[in-house]
Design a protein around this motif. Structure first.
Motif, mmCIF file in Angstrom:
data_model
loop_
_atom_site.group_PDB
_atom_site.id
_atom_site.type_symbol
_atom_site.label_atom_id
_atom_site.label_comp_id
_atom_site.label_asym_id
_atom_site.label_seq_id
_atom_site.Cartn_x
_atom_site.Cartn_y
_atom_site.Cartn_z
ATOM 1 N N GLU A 1 55.028 56.478 28.063
ATOM 2 C CA GLU A 1 56.080 55.547 28.492
ATOM 3 C C GLU A 1 55.792 55.003 29.882
ATOM 4 N N GLY A 2 55.311 55.859 30.775
ATOM 5 C CA GLY A 2 54.946 55.411 32.117
ATOM 6 C C GLY A 2 53.805 54.417 32.086
ATOM 7 N N PHE A 3 52.826 54.674 31.215
ATOM 8 C CA PHE A 3 51.690 53.759 31.086
ATOM 9 C C PHE A 3 52.144 52.411 30.545
ATOM 10 N N LYS A 4 53.019 52.433 29.535
ATOM 11 C CA LYS A 4 53.542 51.174 28.976
ATOM 12 C C LYS A 4 54.315 50.397 30.032
ATOM 13 N N ALA A 5 55.125 51.093 30.831
ATOM 14 C CA ALA A 5 55.885 50.419 31.886
ATOM 15 C C ALA A 5 54.935 49.806 32.918
ATOM 16 N N PHE A 6 53.860 50.505 33.231
ATOM 17 C CA PHE A 6 52.874 49.979 34.178
ATOM 18 C C PHE A 6 52.224 48.708 33.638
ATOM 19 N N LEU A 7 51.851 48.722 32.376
ATOM 20 C CA LEU A 7 51.201 47.552 31.775
ATOM 21 C C LEU A 7 52.137 46.362 31.641
ATOM 22 N N MET A 8 53.412 46.611 31.464
ATOM 23 C CA MET A 8 54.359 45.525 31.247
ATOM 24 C C MET A 8 54.802 44.858 32.549
ATOM 25 N N ARG A 9 54.489 45.466 33.680
ATOM 26 C CA ARG A 9 54.830 44.823 34.945
ATOM 27 C C ARG A 9 53.999 43.566 35.101
ATOM 28 N N GLY A 10 54.542 42.560 35.761
ATOM 29 C CA GLY A 10 53.858 41.289 35.936
ATOM 30 C C GLY A 10 52.610 41.389 36.794
ATOM 31 N N ASN A 11 52.561 42.358 37.697
ATOM 32 C CA ASN A 11 51.419 42.458 38.603
ATOM 33 C C ASN A 11 50.109 42.706 37.861
ATOM 34 N N VAL A 12 50.148 43.486 36.814
ATOM 35 C CA VAL A 12 48.938 43.813 36.078
ATOM 36 C C VAL A 12 48.396 42.563 35.400
ATOM 37 N N VAL A 13 49.267 41.773 34.808
ATOM 38 C CA VAL A 13 48.837 40.551 34.149
ATOM 39 C C VAL A 13 48.289 39.566 35.183
ATOM 40 N N ASP A 14 48.977 39.429 36.315
ATOM 41 C CA ASP A 14 48.496 38.540 37.371
ATOM 42 C C ASP A 14 47.120 38.962 37.863
ATOM 43 N N LEU A 15 46.933 40.257 38.021
ATOM 44 C CA LEU A 15 45.650 40.767 38.477
ATOM 45 C C LEU A 15 44.549 40.482 37.452
ATOM 46 N N ALA A 16 44.845 40.660 36.183
ATOM 47 C CA ALA A 16 43.859 40.388 35.137
ATOM 48 C C ALA A 16 43.466 38.911 35.142
ATOM 49 N N VAL A 17 44.454 38.034 35.282
ATOM 50 C CA VAL A 17 44.169 36.597 35.329
ATOM 51 C C VAL A 17 43.309 36.282 36.546
ATOM 52 N N ALA A 18 43.618 36.886 37.684
ATOM 53 C CA ALA A 18 42.848 36.638 38.904
ATOM 54 C C ALA A 18 41.396 37.074 38.741
ATOM 55 N N VAL A 19 41.168 38.193 38.085
ATOM 56 C CA VAL A 19 39.803 38.679 37.883
ATOM 57 C C VAL A 19 39.024 37.718 36.984
ATOM 58 N N VAL A 20 39.647 37.252 35.916
ATOM 59 C CA VAL A 20 38.974 36.325 34.999
ATOM 60 C C VAL A 20 38.653 35.012 35.701
ATOM 61 N N ILE A 21 39.609 34.477 36.434
ATOM 62 C CA ILE A 21 39.381 33.221 37.141
ATOM 63 C C ILE A 21 38.334 33.410 38.240
ATOM 64 N N GLY A 22 38.377 34.554 38.905
ATOM 65 C CA GLY A 22 37.367 34.839 39.924
ATOM 66 C C GLY A 22 35.962 34.880 39.342
#
Length: 154
Positions: free
Chosen positions: A11-32
């Motif tokens: 449940e903690g892992f799911k909550a971590f993944l669902m936060r917006g920061n993780v998605v933003d970080l993933a997008v930043a890495v791909v664009i970088g």
């Protein structure tokens, strides 16, 4: 006594993944990663030929020797050309990100904010105008009642 249940690891892992920061970080890495290819192409196709007009096309060949003999791999060499190339890549990357992404997005957000404020301003003006009209109607009704009472008393 009520017992608080700690969230499970899953449940903690799911909550971590669902936060917006993780998605933003993933997008930043791909664009970088995509910008890395663009910057490398610009350095190879534009910067290196300009530098090559002055000296060598490969900045890695620029170095200085600190010891008395620097032949091949022997001696202490300062590879300042590599540092210069990396610094130029950084500046080009920062310029591309700023001028093609940050600046247009900031202008877009400023226009959106100005539109929102203008919309709120017109709404406030409309509310004030409606309030003024209602006050005028009230005053007219009071005046009519007052005039009617005056006529009935005479």
């Amino acid at each position: 006594m009520s017992e608080k249940k700690e969230p499970s690891l899953w449940e903690g892992f799911k909550a971590f993944l669902m936060r917006g920061n993780v998605v933003d970080l993933a997008v930043a890495v791909v664009i970088g990663a995509a910008f890395t290819n663009i910057v490398n192409a610009m350095v190879k196709g534009i910067v290196n030929p300009v530098v090559g007009a002055i000296g060598t096309k490969n900045l890695d060949h620029y170095s200085s020797c600190l010891s008395s003999t620097c032949q091949g791999e022997q001696g202490i060499q300062i590879l300042w050309g590599s540092v210069l190339g990396a610094a130029m890549s950084f500046v080009i990357t920062a310029a591309i990100v700023y001028f093609l992404m940050v600046l247009p997005m900031a202008k877009y957000l400023a226009r959106q904010e100005a539109r929102r404020k203008a919309k709120e301003g017109t709404q406030e003006v409309m509310e004030v105008t409606e309030l003024e009209v209602l006050k005028e109607i009230r005053d007219a009704l009071v005046a009519q009642r007052g005039a009617g009472h005056d006529q009935q008393e005479r």
